[in-house]
Design an enzyme around this catalytic site. Structure first.
Site, PDB file in Angstrom:
ATOM      1  N   THR A  16      -1.765  10.961  -5.333  1.00 35.31           N
ATOM      2  CA  THR A  16      -1.083  10.932  -5.145  1.00 35.31           C
ATOM      3  C   THR A  16       0.479  10.617  -6.657  1.00 35.31           C
ATOM      4  O   THR A  16       1.049  11.367  -7.055  1.00 35.31           O
ATOM      5  CB  THR A  16      -0.342   9.892  -4.040  1.00 35.31           C
ATOM      6  OG1 THR A  16      -1.022   9.886  -2.517  1.00 35.31           O
ATOM      7  CG2 THR A  16       0.969   9.000  -3.647  1.00 35.31           C
ATOM      8  N   VAL A 136       3.515  -3.101  -8.417  1.00 34.86           N
ATOM      9  CA  VAL A 136       3.579  -3.935  -7.205  1.00 34.86           C
ATOM     10  C   VAL A 136       5.315  -3.398  -7.010  1.00 34.86           C
ATOM     11  O   VAL A 136       6.330  -2.620  -7.239  1.00 34.86           O
ATOM     12  CB  VAL A 136       4.432  -5.278  -7.412  1.00 34.86           C
ATOM     13  CG1 VAL A 136       4.946  -6.569  -6.428  1.00 34.86           C
ATOM     14  CG2 VAL A 136       3.242  -6.493  -8.290  1.00 34.86           C
ATOM     15  N   ILE A 140      10.344  -0.230  -7.167  1.00 39.85           N
ATOM     16  CA  ILE A 140      11.426  -1.363  -7.395  1.00 39.85           C
ATOM     17  C   ILE A 140      10.730  -1.873  -9.057  1.00 39.85           C
ATOM     18  O   ILE A 140       9.544  -2.316  -9.184  1.00 39.85           O
ATOM     19  CB  ILE A 140      11.161  -2.464  -6.584  1.00 39.85           C
ATOM     20  CG1 ILE A 140      10.696  -1.526  -5.092  1.00 39.85           C
ATOM     21  CG2 ILE A 140      12.427  -4.064  -6.711  1.00 39.85           C
ATOM     22  CD1 ILE A 140      11.490  -2.852  -4.075  1.00 39.85           C
ATOM     23  N   ASP A 205      -3.146  -5.911   0.383  1.00 40.07           N
ATOM     24  CA  ASP A 205      -2.233  -5.232  -0.106  1.00 40.07           C
ATOM     25  C   ASP A 205      -1.672  -5.406  -1.255  1.00 40.07           C
ATOM     26  O   ASP A 205      -0.876  -6.196  -2.111  1.00 40.07           O
ATOM     27  CB  ASP A 205      -2.621  -3.824   0.007  1.00 40.07           C
ATOM     28  CG  ASP A 205      -1.508  -2.976  -0.845  1.00 40.07           C
ATOM     29  OD1 ASP A 205      -1.575  -2.704  -1.864  1.00 40.07           O
ATOM     30  OD2 ASP A 205      -0.205  -3.300  -0.629  1.00 40.07           O
ATOM     31  N   LYS A 209      -0.755  -8.053  -4.606  1.00 39.73           N
ATOM     32  CA  LYS A 209       0.741  -7.999  -5.171  1.00 39.73           C
ATOM     33  C   LYS A 209       1.677  -9.305  -4.787  1.00 39.73           C
ATOM     34  O   LYS A 209       1.990  -9.338  -6.667  1.00 39.73           O
ATOM     35  CB  LYS A 209       1.790  -7.056  -3.926  1.00 39.73           C
ATOM     36  CG  LYS A 209       1.562  -5.034  -4.580  1.00 39.73           C
ATOM     37  CD  LYS A 209       1.252  -4.455  -3.243  1.00 39.73           C
ATOM     38  CE  LYS A 209       1.650  -3.231  -3.469  1.00 39.73           C
ATOM     39  NZ  LYS A 209       2.136  -2.567  -2.110  1.00 39.73           N
ATOM     40  N   GLY A 306       4.432   6.007  -2.131  1.00 42.02           N
ATOM     41  CA  GLY A 306       5.255   7.525  -2.795  1.00 42.02           C
ATOM     42  C   GLY A 306       4.946   7.891  -3.856  1.00 42.02           C
ATOM     43  O   GLY A 306       4.637   7.117  -4.780  1.00 42.02           O
TER      44      GLY A 306
HETATM   45  P1  NAP Z   1      -5.672   8.888  -4.648  1.00 37.89           P
HETATM   46  O1  NAP Z   1      -4.140   9.441  -4.088  1.00 37.89           O
HETATM   47  O2  NAP Z   1      -5.910   8.077  -3.164  1.00 37.89           O
HETATM   48  O3  NAP Z   1      -5.648   9.541  -6.364  1.00 37.89           O
HETATM   49  C1  NAP Z   1      -6.870   8.831  -6.606  1.00 37.89           C
HETATM   50  C2  NAP Z   1      -7.459   9.864  -7.508  1.00 37.89           C
HETATM   51  O4  NAP Z   1      -8.289   9.241  -8.580  1.00 37.89           O
HETATM   52  C3  NAP Z   1      -7.691  11.078  -7.948  1.00 37.89           C
HETATM   53  O5  NAP Z   1      -7.560  12.220  -8.661  1.00 37.89           O
HETATM   54  C4  NAP Z   1      -9.091  10.916  -7.676  1.00 37.89           C
HETATM   55  O6  NAP Z   1     -10.132  11.981  -7.857  1.00 37.89           O
HETATM   56  C5  NAP Z   1      -9.450   9.659  -9.148  1.00 37.89           C
HETATM   57  N1  NAP Z   1     -10.546   9.053  -8.728  1.00 37.89           N
HETATM   58  C6  NAP Z   1     -11.085   8.247  -7.883  1.00 37.89           C
HETATM   59  N2  NAP Z   1     -12.312   7.500  -7.813  1.00 37.89           N
HETATM   60  C7  NAP Z   1     -12.682   8.390  -8.513  1.00 37.89           C
HETATM   61  C8  NAP Z   1     -13.835   7.861  -9.852  1.00 37.89           C
HETATM   62  N3  NAP Z   1     -14.784   6.917  -9.571  1.00 37.89           N
HETATM   63  N4  NAP Z   1     -13.527   8.051 -10.495  1.00 37.89           N
HETATM   64  C9  NAP Z   1     -12.693   8.879 -11.489  1.00 37.89           C
HETATM   65  N5  NAP Z   1     -11.716   9.765 -11.042  1.00 37.89           N
HETATM   66  C10 NAP Z   1     -11.603   9.335  -9.387  1.00 37.89           C
HETATM   67  O7  NAP Z   1      -4.658   7.731  -4.920  1.00 37.89           O
HETATM   68  P2  NAP Z   1      -2.853   6.964  -4.952  1.00 37.89           P
HETATM   69  O8  NAP Z   1      -2.424   6.880  -4.395  1.00 37.89           O
HETATM   70  O9  NAP Z   1      -2.204   8.211  -6.534  1.00 37.89           O
HETATM   71  O10 NAP Z   1      -3.426   5.780  -6.281  1.00 37.89           O
HETATM   72  C11 NAP Z   1      -3.529   5.709  -7.491  1.00 37.89           C
HETATM   73  C12 NAP Z   1      -3.467   3.746  -7.634  1.00 37.89           C
HETATM   74  O11 NAP Z   1      -1.972   3.463  -7.259  1.00 37.89           O
HETATM   75  C13 NAP Z   1      -4.243   2.992  -6.864  1.00 37.89           C
HETATM   76  O12 NAP Z   1      -5.224   1.771  -7.561  1.00 37.89           O
HETATM   77  C14 NAP Z   1      -3.124   2.649  -5.626  1.00 37.89           C
HETATM   78  O13 NAP Z   1      -3.313   1.337  -5.246  1.00 37.89           O
HETATM   79  C15 NAP Z   1      -1.684   2.240  -6.553  1.00 37.89           C
HETATM   80  N6  NAP Z   1      -0.682   2.885  -6.237  1.00 37.89           N
HETATM   81  C16 NAP Z   1      -0.613   3.712  -5.317  1.00 37.89           C
HETATM   82  C17 NAP Z   1       0.726   3.863  -4.910  1.00 37.89           C
HETATM   83  C18 NAP Z   1       1.381   4.813  -3.643  1.00 37.89           C
HETATM   84  O14 NAP Z   1       2.151   5.355  -3.610  1.00 37.89           O
HETATM   85  N7  NAP Z   1       0.319   5.783  -3.500  1.00 37.89           N
HETATM   86  C19 NAP Z   1       1.598   2.818  -4.871  1.00 37.89           C
HETATM   87  C20 NAP Z   1       1.629   2.328  -5.454  1.00 37.89           C
HETATM   88  C21 NAP Z   1       0.502   2.051  -6.619  1.00 37.89           C
HETATM   89  P3  NAP Z   1     -10.349  13.225  -7.379  1.00 37.89           P
HETATM   90  O15 NAP Z   1      -8.874  14.185  -7.447  1.00 37.89           O
HETATM   91  O16 NAP Z   1     -11.136  14.622  -7.578  1.00 37.89           O
HETATM   92  O17 NAP Z   1     -10.348  12.553  -5.953  1.00 37.89           O
HETATM   93  N1  HSE Z   2      -0.682   1.652   0.443  1.00 44.39           N
HETATM   94  C1  HSE Z   2       0.648   0.690  -0.697  1.00 44.39           C
HETATM   95  C2  HSE Z   2       1.591   0.485   0.065  1.00 44.39           C
HETATM   96  C3  HSE Z   2       1.097   1.689  -2.033  1.00 44.39           C
HETATM   97  O1  HSE Z   2       1.416   0.936   1.360  1.00 44.39           O
HETATM   98  O2  HSE Z   2       2.726  -0.165   0.533  1.00 44.39           O
HETATM   99  C4  HSE Z   2       1.581   1.123  -2.547  1.00 44.39           C
HETATM  100  O3  HSE Z   2       1.419   0.125  -3.752  1.00 44.39           O
END
Ligand code: NAP
Ligand code: HSE
Length: 431
Positions: A16, A136, A140, A205, A209, A306
């Site tokens: 994402t 976090v 924002i 989570d 944060k 997002g």
């Molecule tokens: P995600 O959609 O699950 O994507 C994870 C990515 O990491 C995928 O490309 C996956 O590879 C890769 N990956 C996972 N395990 C791996 C491993 N062992 N070795 C190599 N690559 C690996 O996660 P996301 O939602 O983007 O979140 C990423 C980070 O941002 C997390 O720390 C999350 O807490 C943080 N975050 C997310 C959001 C949000 O809105 N989603 C907001 C703020 C912070 P594949 O594509 O091959 O599966």
């Molecule tokens: N899973 C987290 C949330 C993503 O829903 O707030 C953003 O850190």
């Protein structure tokens, strides 16, 4: 990073947030060049599954790999961006990159909550950046705000909605009457939820944060496991409806308050009055309400999860690091290791409370309940017995005036032993 050559990024994770970052780099390329005088290119992307079909690829030159060495050991990379999440692999990438002289940008609040002191200190000792704006509240700019814009303030309190998934679920249950599972499923499809969504719904989570924010606001290390944490998986539609009747909404709140040099902090579902600014924060939006001793109250509001909102925060960190010449100050405080926080137990918290007792429908029950509360210094503000008796049990809802959590805990313990109490009591704080 002094020349006009393109900035070469090694990106770990193309889910994402990783794809969101790539999209912004593409859409805003000219704008970014205008600010930096250099292009930002994603040279290498680390993923778990190389066979997965990727819909959007940053450029034909971008290389996909499943070897972390291709990021850590590549001397051509200016920065490493960690967007994998979790602990083990992310830890190895961040420490490996810092040890090989590369600054790091991460959105990984879980890792920062557990290993922040060690990682931040490693970055400082190497005079490198470890930036985490996206960790976090998604888009924002709260990290930068605490680290720089409000640096001169003592923060008296911080009350926030920090989990977009939990807020989205509660909003959908409140506005559309959706069931918990239905709303969670939608949050997952929208890319808001963590890989393990129990982190979102159990309050973990938000606790990760909050730990990061406490460090930035107070310059102290509050061990994440010392936080009192309660999630939303037990929130029932019945209590959402009763809260509505009283002009409240149920929200998952993360809060820290400073009292005589000690900190009181936790994550808990609370009834928030409709005229409170946090009650207006719906869906995946987050908000942080701060009280600084010079600035007064401030609220930051925006999308907390997002692809593009979070990618926006990651890109801001990348652009800031590119412009930094020296001295990386990753917590906003001069110390390489922050002191431990002095922690006040949550039982000393004073708040108004909501109780729902499930009682046998018979005379005298209300007077016993109110008598026990009175003995524990809990003064009652309102009592409602909304539902007609089903012949066996009836829900009775109490709202109280301000009472200490320790008194509430002992009153609840005594009440739980009464023979006319027929189900566990539901209890929330009021904000
Ligand atoms: P995600 O959609 O699950 O994507 C994870 C990515 O990491 C995928 O490309 C996956 O590879 C890769 N990956 C996972 N395990 C791996 C491993 N062992 N070795 C190599 N690559 C690996 O996660 P996301 O939602 O983007 O979140 C990423 C980070 O941002 C997390 O720390 C999350 O807490 C943080 N975050 C997310 C959001 C949000 O809105 N989603 C907001 C703020 C912070 P594949 O594509 O091959 O599966
Ligand atoms: N899973 C987290 C949330 C993503 O829903 O707030 C953003 O850190």
């Amino acid at each position: 990073m002094q020349s006009n050559d393109p900035i070469q990024i090694g990106l770990a994770g193309y889910g994402t947030v990783g794809t969101g970052l790539a999209q912004i780099l593409l859409n805003n390329r000219d704008w970014i060049f205008r600010r930096l005088g250099r292009e930002v290119r994603i040279k290498t992307i680390l993923v778990r599954d190389l066979s997965k079909v990727r819909s959007a690829i940053p450029s034909p030159e971008t290389v996909f790999t499943d070897r972390i060495e291709d990021l850590i050991d590549d001397p051509e990379l200016d920065l490493v961006v960690e967007l994998i999440g979790g602990y083990d692999v992310a830890y190895r990438i961040i420490t490996g990159a810092l040890r090989s002289g590369k600054s790091v940008v991460t959105a990984n609040k879980a890792l920062l909550a557990e290993h922040g002191p060690e990682l931040l200190s490693l970055a400082s000792r190497n005079n490198l950046g470890l930036s985490y704006e996206a960790s976090v509240a998604g888009g924002i700019p709260i990290v930068q705000t605490l680290k720089e814009s409000l640096a001169g303030n003592r923060i008296k309190s911080l009350t926030a909605i920090l989990n977009g998934t939990a807020n989205y679920i509660l909003s959908e249950m409140t506005e559309k009457g959706l069931q918990f599972e239905e709303a969670l499923d939608m949050a997952r499809k929208m890319g808001y939820a963590e890989a393990d969504p129990s982190l979102d719904v159990d309050g973990i989570d938000a606790a990760h944060k909050l730990t990061v924010l406490i460090r930035l606001a107070y310059g102290e290390d509050y061990p994440y496991r010392a936080l009192s944490v309660e999630g939303i998986s037990g929130v029932e539609p019945y209590d959402i409806m009763r809260a509505k009747d009283f002009d409240y909404e149920i929200k998952l709140i993360a809060q820290v308050k400073e009292k005589s040099g000690s900190l009181q902090a936790g994550v808990f579902p609370a009834l928030v009055r409709n005229d409170h600014m946090l009650a207006k924060v719906d869906g995946p939006f987050n908000a942080i309400l701060l009280e600084g001793n010079a600035v007064g109250p401030i609220m930051l509001y925006g999308q907390g999860a997002g692809d593009l909102p979070t990618g926006s925060a990651v890109l801001a960190d990348i652009m800031t690091l590119v412009n930094r010449k020296s001295f990386y100050n990753n917590t906003g405080f001069l110390e390489t290791s922050l002191p431990k926080a002095s922690i006040l137990p949550s039982e000393l918290t004073a708040a108004k409370h909501y109780f729902r007792f499930t009682v046998q429908d018979r005379p005298g029950v209300l007077s016993v309940l109110s008598g026990i509360m009175g003995e524990h210094n809990i003064s009652i503000a309102q009592v409602v017995q909304k539902q007609e008796a089903n012949g066996q049990t009836v829900p009775v809802v109490f709202l109280t005036h301000t009472a200490q959590l320790k008194d509430v805990t002992s009153a609840m313990h005594e009440i739980s032993k009464l023979e006319f109490i027929k189900a566990p009591t539901v209890h929330y704080r009021l904000l």
